[in-house]
Design an enzyme around this catalytic site. Structure first.
Site, PDB file in Angstrom:
ATOM      1  N   ASP A 160     -95.759 -22.447 107.240  1.00 45.50           N
ATOM      2  CA  ASP A 160     -96.860 -23.391 107.032  1.00 45.50           C
ATOM      3  C   ASP A 160     -97.660 -22.945 105.821  1.00 45.50           C
ATOM      4  O   ASP A 160     -97.895 -21.746 105.645  1.00 45.50           O
ATOM      5  CB  ASP A 160     -97.770 -23.386 108.279  1.00 45.50           C
ATOM      6  CG  ASP A 160     -98.392 -24.747 108.568  1.00 45.50           C
ATOM      7  OD1 ASP A 160     -98.568 -25.521 107.611  1.00 45.50           O
ATOM      8  OD2 ASP A 160     -98.697 -25.022 109.737  1.00 45.50           O
ATOM      9  N   HIS A 184    -100.061 -27.778  98.708  1.00 47.88           N
ATOM     10  CA  HIS A 184    -100.515 -27.556 100.091  1.00 47.88           C
ATOM     11  C   HIS A 184     -99.430 -26.966 100.980  1.00 47.88           C
ATOM     12  O   HIS A 184     -99.707 -26.560 102.103  1.00 47.88           O
ATOM     13  CB  HIS A 184    -101.039 -28.861 100.680  1.00 47.88           C
ATOM     14  CG  HIS A 184    -102.325 -29.291 100.064  1.00 47.88           C
ATOM     15  ND1 HIS A 184    -103.555 -29.041 100.626  1.00 47.88           N
ATOM     16  CD2 HIS A 184    -102.592 -29.918  98.887  1.00 47.88           C
ATOM     17  CE1 HIS A 184    -104.507 -29.509  99.843  1.00 47.88           C
ATOM     18  NE2 HIS A 184    -103.945 -30.053  98.778  1.00 47.88           N
TER      19      HIS A 184
HETATM   20  P1  ADQ Z   1    -100.770 -30.270 107.973  1.00 43.40           P
HETATM   21  O1  ADQ Z   1     -99.324 -29.925 108.006  1.00 43.40           O
HETATM   22  O2  ADQ Z   1    -101.110 -31.638 108.417  1.00 43.40           O
HETATM   23  O3  ADQ Z   1    -101.399 -29.977 106.551  1.00 43.40           O
HETATM   24  P2  ADQ Z   1    -102.890 -28.496 109.203  1.00 43.40           P
HETATM   25  O4  ADQ Z   1    -103.317 -27.600 108.136  1.00 43.40           O
HETATM   26  O5  ADQ Z   1    -102.831 -27.858 110.543  1.00 43.40           O
HETATM   27  O6  ADQ Z   1    -101.467 -29.169 108.971  1.00 43.40           O
HETATM   28  O7  ADQ Z   1    -103.919 -29.678 109.268  1.00 43.40           O
HETATM   29  C1  ADQ Z   1    -103.895 -30.613 110.285  1.00 43.40           C
HETATM   30  C2  ADQ Z   1    -105.258 -31.310 110.350  1.00 43.40           C
HETATM   31  O8  ADQ Z   1    -105.120 -32.518 111.082  1.00 43.40           O
HETATM   32  C3  ADQ Z   1    -106.308 -30.485 111.049  1.00 43.40           C
HETATM   33  O9  ADQ Z   1    -107.534 -30.707 110.433  1.00 43.40           O
HETATM   34  C4  ADQ Z   1    -106.298 -31.036 112.470  1.00 43.40           C
HETATM   35  O10 ADQ Z   1    -107.524 -30.970 113.146  1.00 43.40           O
HETATM   36  C5  ADQ Z   1    -105.899 -32.471 112.254  1.00 43.40           C
HETATM   37  N1  ADQ Z   1    -105.088 -32.901 113.402  1.00 43.40           N
HETATM   38  C6  ADQ Z   1    -103.897 -32.420 113.770  1.00 43.40           C
HETATM   39  N2  ADQ Z   1    -103.485 -33.014 114.908  1.00 43.40           N
HETATM   40  C7  ADQ Z   1    -104.449 -33.869 115.248  1.00 43.40           C
HETATM   41  C8  ADQ Z   1    -104.641 -34.767 116.331  1.00 43.40           C
HETATM   42  N3  ADQ Z   1    -103.756 -34.876 117.331  1.00 43.40           N
HETATM   43  N4  ADQ Z   1    -105.744 -35.509 116.351  1.00 43.40           N
HETATM   44  C9  ADQ Z   1    -106.640 -35.397 115.353  1.00 43.40           C
HETATM   45  N5  ADQ Z   1    -106.541 -34.555 114.336  1.00 43.40           N
HETATM   46  C10 ADQ Z   1    -105.459 -33.806 114.280  1.00 43.40           C
HETATM   47  C11 ADQ Z   1    -100.874 -29.594 105.268  1.00 43.40           C
HETATM   48  C12 ADQ Z   1    -100.071 -28.287 105.242  1.00 43.40           C
HETATM   49  C13 ADQ Z   1    -100.883 -27.159 105.855  1.00 43.40           C
HETATM   50  C14 ADQ Z   1    -102.218 -27.022 105.110  1.00 43.40           C
HETATM   51  C15 ADQ Z   1    -102.906 -28.366 104.986  1.00 43.40           C
HETATM   52  C16 ADQ Z   1    -104.093 -28.283 104.045  1.00 43.40           C
HETATM   53  O11 ADQ Z   1     -98.833 -28.447 105.940  1.00 43.40           O
HETATM   54  O12 ADQ Z   1    -100.187 -25.936 105.789  1.00 43.40           O
HETATM   55  O13 ADQ Z   1    -103.061 -26.149 105.822  1.00 43.40           O
HETATM   56  O14 ADQ Z   1    -102.039 -29.368 104.463  1.00 43.40           O
HETATM   57  O15 ADQ Z   1    -103.718 -27.751 102.820  1.00 43.40           O
END
Ligand code: ADQ
Length: 469
Positions: free
Chosen positions: A370, A157
């Protein structure tokens, strides 16, 4: 059809109505909801003494959760240590932040072996095992050592760095040998896959038989044959679109709208992590107010950033830095009736977030590096297609490789991001609609269902053989 067994560091056992903040958790739940199966991994609990002897099983419909509590030492060495202080910064190109020591590396290997000991008795011969993320690279090799002949796939990921960076890790060859024990290794982007293929070519005597421009490749290395392939993760586009239609009228969204009293809104939503480029983002917003003072008292920036990995020193440091920056910028620009940055260290449910996204004129997603970034996709899916907002997206998010119709920025270029914000805030409706429609075509075609199905399909067909140990 084979049963699916998902293995990830953290199992997000959902209480009714609660929402996990990790992108991985959100994606896996959506994927398992359809087929059912087992989700195996750490419970999130840390206990004194040894890690839990036998997994706790919880049945929820077609899904069985099998979770283990980790002992304090295991948690410290495997999770806080090697996974989050070595591999995470290394895989995000941050060599200056990596800590290297043998104790945490051994802890990482030991916990992977322990997880394999606990999963192996639960497996049926025709199961398909799908292992997630950098915490569990050695896991497939550990299962093979226990005689497991099931198809075992891995999905990374995070980004995968180029070999010039990866070789800074002592014993990097062992880690990549373990990665080659899988039948299928999936990456978010062609850039990540290229890093892996380049490593095989330059650091091993293995071969890479590439098909297409880093779409997929057969790897022969360390006595095994495996498939490496790009699968950009996505969101449940349709569900989110329909949620956002009503969420924009929810109580919380109404409160947010009223609090803006006609001002425009820029939104950022991230785990509080140094990879997300938050200090640079705050600086870019400050730059906007400085270079384009007409936005003073006309635009608010809402940054939602729930803390994560709070035991790791770099995360404590960035939290302090951001609080100071928000205070300083607000002190500099605020009016008695306007606060430029609304900075919140908490998480929200999916419905509330969807409402906030829909209200926001700009989605600001500027990680320094990312894997994918699901927030970028969620923001777009939640827009009103008759009057959509604009996504400003870092070129270093995996999502940028599919979302070229966003305003693509270099997050290190603070002035450039400030200019992109100005452009987003003044973009004519026609251009906003065109860009949004093009982005939605991609998100509808490649949603979370497509991601899961194409991965499982490739794992079903992957060439596999057994290790030469
Ligand atoms: P993350 O680094 O956690 O994931 P991201 O892909 O943006 O980053 O996912 C975050 C998720 O958490 C989103 O669904 C978002 O809605 C939710 N989220 C974030 N902040 C929140 C908040 N304050 N309240 C509620 N929900 C919140 C890791 C990798 C990424 C990759 C994903 C999936 O770092 O690059 O896209 O895994 O593979």
């Amino acid at each position: 059809m084979s049963r699916l067994v998902v293995v990830s560091n953290r199992v997000a056992l959902m209480e009714e109505g609660k929402q996990a903040a990790g992108g991985l958790a959100v994606a896996i739940l959506a994927a398992l909801k359809k087929t059912g199966g087992i989700w195996f991994g750490w419970s999130g609990n840390v206990v004194d003494g040894e890690s839990q002897a036998e997994p706790t099983r919880t049945e929820m419909g077609k899904l069985t959760y099998a979770t283990l509590d980790l002992g304090r030492r295991d948690h410290e060495e495997y999770y806080n240590g090697f996974a989050n202080q070595t591999l995470w910064p290394l895989f995000h190109y941050r060599l200056g932040l990596i800590s290297v020591n043998r104790r945490t590396r051994e802890g990482y290997e030991r916990v992977n072996a322990y997880f394999a000991d606990k999963l192996e008795p639960l497996l049926r011969p025709d199961d398909m095992v799908w292992v997630h993320d950098y915490h569990l690279i050695p896991f497939g090799d550990e299962l093979r050592r226990r005689g497991c002949s099931q198809r075992i796939g891995f999905f990374l990921h995070t980004p995968f760095p180029p070999p010039e960076l990866l070789t800074a890790l002592p014993n990097h060859r062992d880690l990549i040998r373990e990665l080659c024990a899988y039948d299928l290794v999936g990456f978010h982007t062609a850039t990540d896959m290229r890093g892996f293929c380049d490593y095989i070519r330059t650091e091993t005597d293995g071969t890479v038989e590439q098909r297409g421009a880093y779409g997929s490749a057969t790897i022969r290395a360390f006595g095994r044959t495996l498939l490496a392939k790009v699968f950009p993760i996505s969101i449940d586009t349709e569900a989110l679109e329909s949620l956002a239609r009503t969420a924009g009228r929810s109580r919380q969204a109404e409160r947010l709208r009223e609090s803006l009293v006609g001002r425009r809104l820029i939104i950022g939503v991230d785990r509080l992590d140094y990879s997300k480029g938050l200090p640079q983002r705050f600086a870019a917003f400050e730059q906007l107010l400085e270079s384009y003072p007409e936005h003073c008292n006309r635009v608010s920036f809402l940054q939602v950033a729930p803390p994560s990995r709070e035991d790791v020193p770099e995360y404590i440091a960035i939290r302090r830095e951001l609080s100071e920056m928000a205070g300083r910028i607000n002190g500099r620009f605020a009016e008695f009736d306007w606060q430029p940055i609304r900075y919140l260290n908490r998480s929200f449910g999916q419905r509330v977030l969807a409402g906030f996204y829909r209200l926001a004129n700009v989605g600001l997603v500027t990680p320094l590096r990312d894997g994918m970034n699901l927030v970028a996709k969620e923001y777009v899916a939640c827009q009103d297609s008759d009057n959509p907002g604009v996504l400003v997206l870092s070129q270093f998010a995996g999502a940028a490789q599919e979302m070229g119709e966003a305003l693509i920025v270099n997050p290190f270029d603070i002035e450039g991001v400030g200019d992109a914000l100005q452009r987003a805030l003044t973009m004519p409706l026609g251009e906003r609609k065109e860009r949004h429609a093009a982005l939605m075509r991609t998100l509808r075609q490649h949603d979370i269902g497509w991601w899961r199905e194409s991965y499982v399909d490739a794992l079903t067909r992957a060439p596999y053989d057994f290790p030469v140990t």
